[in-house]
Design a protein around this motif. Structure first.
Motif, PDB file in Angstrom:
ATOM      1  N   VAL A 146       0.849  -1.187   0.000  1.00  0.00           N
ATOM      2  CA  VAL A 146       0.000   0.000   0.000  1.00  0.00           C
ATOM      3  C   VAL A 146       0.884   1.237   0.000  1.00  0.00           C
ATOM      4  CG1 VAL A 146      -1.679   1.355   1.313  1.00  0.00           C
ATOM      5  CG2 VAL A 146      -1.937  -1.120   1.137  1.00  0.00           C
ATOM      6  N   ILE A 147       0.616   2.159  -0.906  1.00  0.00           N
ATOM      7  CA  ILE A 147       1.384   3.399  -1.004  1.00  0.00           C
ATOM      8  C   ILE A 147       0.538   4.534  -0.446  1.00  0.00           C
ATOM      9  CG2 ILE A 147       2.527   5.014  -2.572  1.00  0.00           C
ATOM     10  CD1 ILE A 147       2.802   2.556  -4.488  1.00  0.00           C
ATOM     11  N   GLY A 148       1.073   5.226   0.545  1.00  0.00           N
ATOM     12  CA  GLY A 148       0.331   6.298   1.191  1.00  0.00           C
ATOM     13  C   GLY A 148       1.039   7.631   1.111  1.00  0.00           C
ATOM     14  N   SER A 149       0.270   8.712   1.116  1.00  0.00           N
ATOM     15  CA  SER A 149       0.845  10.060   1.170  1.00  0.00           C
ATOM     16  C   SER A 149       0.778  10.559   2.604  1.00  0.00           C
ATOM     17  CB  SER A 149       0.088  11.009   0.238  1.00  0.00           C
ATOM     18  OG  SER A 149      -1.249  11.195   0.678  1.00  0.00           O
ATOM     19  N   TYR A 150       1.797  11.283   3.006  1.00  0.00           N
ATOM     20  CA  TYR A 150       1.934  11.707   4.398  1.00  0.00           C
ATOM     21  C   TYR A 150       0.846  12.694   4.783  1.00  0.00           C
ATOM     22  CZ  TYR A 150       4.124  13.397   8.677  1.00  0.00           C
ATOM     23  OH  TYR A 150       4.375  13.726   9.981  1.00  0.00           O
ATOM     24  N   VAL A 151       0.253  12.469   5.950  1.00  0.00           N
ATOM     25  CA  VAL A 151      -0.771  13.360   6.489  1.00  0.00           C
ATOM     26  C   VAL A 151      -0.095  14.331   7.451  1.00  0.00           C
ATOM     27  CG1 VAL A 151      -2.912  13.511   7.812  1.00  0.00           C
ATOM     28  CG2 VAL A 151      -2.539  11.586   6.254  1.00  0.00           C
ATOM     29  N   ASP A 152      -0.151  15.605   7.128  1.00  0.00           N
ATOM     30  CA  ASP A 152       0.559  16.615   7.894  1.00  0.00           C
ATOM     31  C   ASP A 152      -0.010  16.768   9.302  1.00  0.00           C
ATOM     32  OD1 ASP A 152       2.434  18.601   8.312  1.00  0.00           O
ATOM     33  OD2 ASP A 152       1.134  20.180   7.586  1.00  0.00           O
TER      34      ASP A 152
END
Length: 256
Positions: free
Chosen positions: A151-157
């Motif tokens: 699973v590829i995720g984008s960082y949640v600030d």
């Protein structure tokens, strides 16, 4: 101590601690807790230190930070600039966290040397305005994604930006690295509610302060090719509404 009274009352309620229970922990009368929360009295330094431990909050944040308006500092400080990332020719790579490395990642996610030891790769068609990380799934709690799926995720600030009903990889101090469908109750009780798509697994709560990183799922890589006959009906808004109602019912049971 301009925010002590309001912060004390807010954090006590978020922890589910009554004034009587807090008074017992501090070895004071309940009326003293009421006086602290009304701003009619201020705790001594030793009592403040004990309050800080009980409520899991730093003294500076407890005394000088408006938690109710601005949120917890632990959440606010989550920024992309503190991430350790890998680059190649000034392009940011996607760091891959294999399942066997997930335990080590909890200790090494901020260590540049450790992060450089993990596999790196790039994918086209992903927005260049985000930081990505890839995690290999273990177990069958999120079927139809099978064990070994990446699973590829984008960082949640900031955790407050988590969207209820979406799936996220959470790096946590208590549960390790988990991939779940997340429901955001930070404004209500300072917690996130984690649900598996496989209903054989029970949902559970996690405190915001126990979340080290959050990654919103954007893509996945799998060697399992779906069978046309095995297609599942996509989740609709009605399905999501029913799911939220079920979760709220479970929350009421947990609190009861």
């Amino acid at each position: 101590m301009s925010f002590l009274s309001s912060n004390l009352k807010l954090l006590r309620k978020q922890k589910g601690i009554t004034q009587n229970e807090l008074a017992e922990k501090l070895a004071v009368q309940r009326t003293m807790i009421s006086a602290y929360e009304d701003g009619r009295s201020e705790p001594k330094l030793q009592t403040l230190k004990l309050l800080s431990e009980i409520l899991d909050v730093g003294l500076e944040e407890l005394l000088d930070h408006d938690i109710e308006t601005k949120g917890r500092k632990a959440i606010q400080k989550r920024g992309i600039n503190i991430l350790t990332i890998a680059t190649n020719d000034e392009k940011e790579n996607i760091t891959m966290v294999p399942q066997k490395a997930s335990a080590g990642y909890l200790n090494g996610y901020s260590d540049p040397e450790y992060m450089e030891s993990l596999p790196q790769f790039n994918l086209p068609n992903l927005s260049q305005n985000a930081t990505y990380r890839a995690f290999e799934l273990a177990g069958d709690s999120m079927l139809p994604l099978i064990p070994g799926t990446i699973v590829i995720g984008s960082y949640v600030d900031q955790l407050k930006d988590i969207k209820s009903g979406k799936t996220y990889v959470l790096v946590t101090a208590t549960e390790g690295v988990v991939y779940k469908r997340v429901f955001n109750y930070l404004n209500e009780n300072g917690k996130l509610f984690l649900v598996s798509d496989n209903d054989h697994y029970k949902p559970f709560e996690i405190r915001a302060e126990d979340v080290l990183e959050a990654w919103e799922s954007k893509a996945f890589i799998s060697t399992d090719f779906p069978n046309p006959g095995d297609k599942k009906k996509p989740i609709t808004l009605e399905d999501l509404g029913e799911m939220i109602q079920d979760i709220q019912a479970d929350l009421r049971k947990i609190k009861g």
